[in-house]
Design an enzyme around this catalytic site. Structure first.
Site, short mmCIF file in Angstrom:
data_model
loop_
_atom_site.label_atom_id
_atom_site.label_comp_id
_atom_site.label_asym_id
_atom_site.label_seq_id
_atom_site.Cartn_x
_atom_site.Cartn_y
_atom_site.Cartn_z
N GLY A 1 -0.04 -24.77 -2.72
CA GLY A 1 0.58 -25.90 -2.03
C GLY A 1 -0.47 -26.84 -1.46
N ASP B 1 8.13 -25.23 0.06
CA ASP B 1 8.35 -26.34 1.00
C ASP B 1 8.67 -27.68 0.32
OD1 ASP B 1 7.68 -24.44 2.85
OD2 ASP B 1 5.65 -25.18 3.17
N MET C 1 12.95 -22.09 6.35
CA MET C 1 11.51 -22.39 6.31
C MET C 1 11.26 -23.83 5.88
SD MET C 1 9.34 -19.21 4.88
CE MET C 1 8.74 -17.94 5.99
N GLU D 1 12.40 -24.94 10.40
CA GLU D 1 11.52 -24.28 11.38
C GLU D 1 10.59 -25.27 12.08
OE1 GLU D 1 8.90 -21.48 9.42
OE2 GLU D 1 8.23 -22.96 7.98
#
Ligand code: F6P
Length: 319
Positions: free
Chosen positions: A102, A128, A170, A223
């Site tokens: 990532g 993500d 998340m 989150e």
């Protein structure tokens, strides 16, 4: 280009194994020797790597996680760590690297490839979906569907017992998972880091809904925007209504990758090898608008732009 290395770094994402398989199979079919580095940058610093042949990636396409293991490695951000990693590259005559990870991974890859002139191509894999310039990272679709299954289950009990649920998903600084599951799960609210949340207005809606007989609500919080416990406490303080919380956590990172997560991984594995064969470096390969694109590492790690207002408005229009 004769010998390349592949590694997975940062948080694992479902579909990483499919990407490894693609790099190894396409690389070896194109007469490259492909080395697998274990535990990401840590493995490069500590010389943990071995040759991967065609057979070594059999039977992994359907598995979550990563057979190469992964880690978050602070040592790689130090000059000493980088120097040791470079010595491993030199010792093993590695001409190019495929970095599957990532934005943290690409930040490190950019530093490394510009400092030591080692060709590096990134494959975006993170639940993500926060890589700029591309549509979707490997693993996002799987994570979203895992979270959606959980929300569908929560809905059964929320409706039956007429309760308010706050579900935390998340995404680190990204609200992508929260928005996507809130929309697909028919939830009433999504709280995301990219947008200021108006608690008073939301609680006003809840109380008004309550008076009309709408008692159950599902509020999804990313989150990075607020922890479920804190959100629930605030709702309870303002409305006096009882709430329940669920933190989905690392459940979203595991499991069998969806067809979409695998297919993106397989396409991008091949593209990453092609980029190295063409002499490209310091770039991420991805899919944008149905086309395979390359994006400079520096652009890829910038804040991702996506149409969150459109999705947010739709959630509100349909709740
Ligand atoms: O980047 C992927 C991710 O799962 C984020 O959504 C989350 O904030 C983070 O990793 C958790 O990291 P760790 O597993 O190291 O606690």
């Amino acid at each position: 280009m004769k010998r390349i290395a592949v590694l997975t770094t940062g948080g694992d994402a479902p579909g990483m194994n499919a990407a490894i398989r693609s790099v190894v199979r396409y690389g070896t079919n194109n007469k490259l020797e492909v080395w697998g580095v274990f535990r990401g940058w840590w493995g490069l610093i500590n010389e943990e790597l071995k040759v991967l042949d065609h057979r070594s990636v059999s039977g992994i396409i359907n598995q979550g996680g990563t057979i190469l293991k992964t880690a978050r490695c602070q040592e790689f951000y130090t000059p000493e760590g980088q120097e040791r990693a470079f010595q491993t590259i030199k010792k093993h005559d590695i001409d190019g690297m495929v970095v599957i990870g990532g934005n943290g991974s690409f930040t490190a890859a950019h530093i490394f490839c510009t400092k030591y002139n080692v060709a590096c191509i990134g494959i975006p894999a993170s639940i993500d979906n926060d890589i700029n310039g591309i549509d979707e990272t490997i693993g996002t679709d799987t994570a979203v569907n895992t979270a959606l299954t959980a929300i569908d289950n929560i809905r059964d009990t929320a409706t039956s017992m007429e309760r308010i649920f706050v579900v935390e998903v998340m995404g680190r600084d990204s609200g992508f998972i929260a928005l996507t599951v809130a929309l697909a799960g028919g939830c009433e609210e999504a709280i995301i880091p990219e947008k200021k949340f108006d608690f008073e207005a939301a609680c006003h809606d809840i109380v008004n809904g309550n008076l009309r007989g709408k008692i159950s609500w599902i509020i999804v919080t990313a989150e990075g925007a607020g922890r479920a416990e804190d959100v629930a406490k605030k709702i309870n303080e303002i409305t006096t209504l009882e709430t329940r919380t669920v933190v989905l956590g690392h459940i979203q990172r595991g499991g069998r990758p969806t067809a979409r997560s695998r297919d993106i991984a397989l396409v991008l594995g091949r593209s990453a090898v092609d980029c190295l064969l063409k002499g490209l470096s310091d770039k991420v390969v991805g899919i944008a608008g149905g086309k395979i694109v390359t994006v400079d590492f520096q652009k890829a790690i910038a804040k991702k732009e996506f149409n969150l207002e459109g999705m947010y408005n739709l959630i509100k229009q349909l709740s």
